[in-house]
Motif scaffolding. Structure first.
Motif, PDB file in Angstrom:
ATOM      1  N   UNK A   1     -38.794  -6.644 -57.304  1.00 50.23           N
ATOM      2  CA  UNK A   1     -39.399  -7.695 -56.490  1.00 50.23           C
ATOM      3  C   UNK A   1     -38.958  -7.527 -55.038  1.00 50.23           C
ATOM      4  N   UNK A   2     -39.891  -7.775 -54.152  1.00 51.84           N
ATOM      5  CA  UNK A   2     -39.630  -7.691 -52.714  1.00 51.84           C
ATOM      6  C   UNK A   2     -40.271  -8.911 -52.075  1.00 51.84           C
TER       7      UNK A   2
ATOM      8  N   UNK B  97     -42.600  -9.182 -50.130  1.00 46.30           N
ATOM      9  CA  UNK B  97     -44.056  -9.045 -50.054  1.00 46.30           C
ATOM     10  C   UNK B  97     -44.695  -8.714 -51.401  1.00 46.30           C
ATOM     11  N   UNK B  98     -43.891  -8.594 -52.471  1.00 44.50           N
ATOM     12  CA  UNK B  98     -44.427  -8.231 -53.793  1.00 44.50           C
ATOM     13  C   UNK B  98     -43.588  -8.899 -54.871  1.00 44.50           C
ATOM     14  N   UNK B  99     -44.247  -9.498 -55.873  1.00 47.07           N
ATOM     15  CA  UNK B  99     -43.525 -10.253 -56.899  1.00 47.07           C
ATOM     16  C   UNK B  99     -42.753  -9.379 -57.872  1.00 47.07           C
ATOM     17  N   UNK B 100     -43.046  -8.107 -57.908  1.00 45.35           N
ATOM     18  CA  UNK B 100     -42.329  -7.198 -58.799  1.00 45.35           C
ATOM     19  C   UNK B 100     -43.175  -6.767 -59.978  1.00 45.35           C
ATOM     20  N   UNK B 101     -42.521  -6.088 -60.900  1.00 45.00           N
ATOM     21  CA  UNK B 101     -43.205  -5.541 -62.071  1.00 45.00           C
ATOM     22  C   UNK B 101     -43.859  -6.646 -62.894  1.00 45.00           C
ATOM     23  N   UNK B 102     -44.839  -6.253 -63.676  1.00 45.62           N
ATOM     24  CA  UNK B 102     -45.591  -7.183 -64.530  1.00 45.62           C
ATOM     25  C   UNK B 102     -44.668  -8.086 -65.336  1.00 45.62           C
ATOM     26  N   UNK B 103     -43.612  -7.518 -65.887  1.00 43.40           N
ATOM     27  CA  UNK B 103     -42.684  -8.288 -66.709  1.00 43.40           C
ATOM     28  C   UNK B 103     -41.428  -8.691 -65.927  1.00 43.40           C
ATOM     29  N   UNK B 104     -41.454  -8.501 -64.621  1.00 51.10           N
ATOM     30  CA  UNK B 104     -40.355  -8.874 -63.715  1.00 51.10           C
ATOM     31  C   UNK B 104     -39.067  -8.102 -63.980  1.00 51.10           C
ATOM     32  N   UNK B 105     -39.166  -6.937 -64.623  1.00 55.49           N
ATOM     33  CA  UNK B 105     -37.998  -6.104 -64.888  1.00 55.49           C
ATOM     34  C   UNK B 105     -37.949  -4.997 -63.837  1.00 55.49           C
ATOM     35  N   UNK B 106     -36.871  -4.981 -63.057  1.00 56.23           N
ATOM     36  CA  UNK B 106     -36.690  -3.921 -62.066  1.00 56.23           C
ATOM     37  C   UNK B 106     -36.359  -2.614 -62.785  1.00 56.23           C
ATOM     38  N   UNK B 107     -36.837  -1.515 -62.225  1.00 58.33           N
ATOM     39  CA  UNK B 107     -36.515  -0.212 -62.800  1.00 58.33           C
ATOM     40  C   UNK B 107     -36.642   0.868 -61.733  1.00 58.33           C
TER      41      UNK B 107
END
Length: 193
Positions: free
Chosen positions: A70-71, A73-83
């Motif tokens: 998540x940044x 300007x962007x909510x992040x991955x579909x499942x909100x898991x950073x990778x």
């Protein structure tokens, strides 16, 4: 239903035809790099910016990856898991070669001016290319390349790292992304050693 790899011939055709995209359709080649070599979801690939490519040192060694998190300007991955799927030196160089000279860190990797334009580049133009080389019987187009990446990581490294790099849990990766990409020699069970 447990994921199974498509036929080896289709995979080989895909890899060979993708190399031709580098000079003929670099926009599609960038999608191939993002979905196959980094295992990104289509939505992640559409949102990817040049600053996501990170060249960081770990224990004195170069570590290159694409950081999906998540940044502001962007909510992040579909499942909100950073990778952070790793990048080989060769794939890092491919990205650098395809990066426009005038591109800034916050510019999108895919060359389209709008979210819809980037989504269409993946969902229509890239999908049409995949279908033209034999993927028409597979439902999720670019997502099939993510599955191939997951299966390669599962086979070459292990399930734990495949899940970490895909940004999913172990069970999801095992069920939907993991099939062995190679077979090993049979084990001689008549010997104990």
């Amino acid at each position: 239903k447990k994921y199974q790899l498509p036929p080896k011939a289709l995979i080989n055709t895909t890899l060979a035809e993708a190399q031709k995209l580098k000079s003929s359709q670099p926009d599609l080649y960038l999608i191939f790099l993002l979905c196959y070599h980094t295992g990104l979801r289509a939505g992640e690939a559409a949102a990817a910016r040049w600053e996501w490519l990170e060249d960081i040192g770990v224990d004195g060694n170069t570590h290159r990856c694409i950081s999906i998190r998540a940044r502001e300007y962007w909510k992040g991955a579909k499942n909100h898991v950073s990778h952070k799927p790793p990048l080989t030196d060769a794939i890092w160089d491919e990205f650098q070669d395809l990066k426009p000279a005038e591109a800034g860190a916050l510019d999108f990797i895919l060359p389209a001016d709008t979210p819809t334009g980037r989504a269409n580049l993946i969902g229509r133009k890239f999908s049409a290319w995949l279908n033209s080389i034999g993927w028409s019987d597979y439902g999720k187009s670019a997502h099939e390349l993510r599955k191939l990446a997951g299966s390669i990581w599962y086979t070459k490294v292990d399930l734990k790292w495949a899940a970490s790099w895909l940004g999913d849990n172990l069970q999801t990766v095992y069920d939907y992304y993991a099939d062995l990409t190679e077979q090993h020699a049979p084990v001689d069970l008549s010997r104990l050693d």
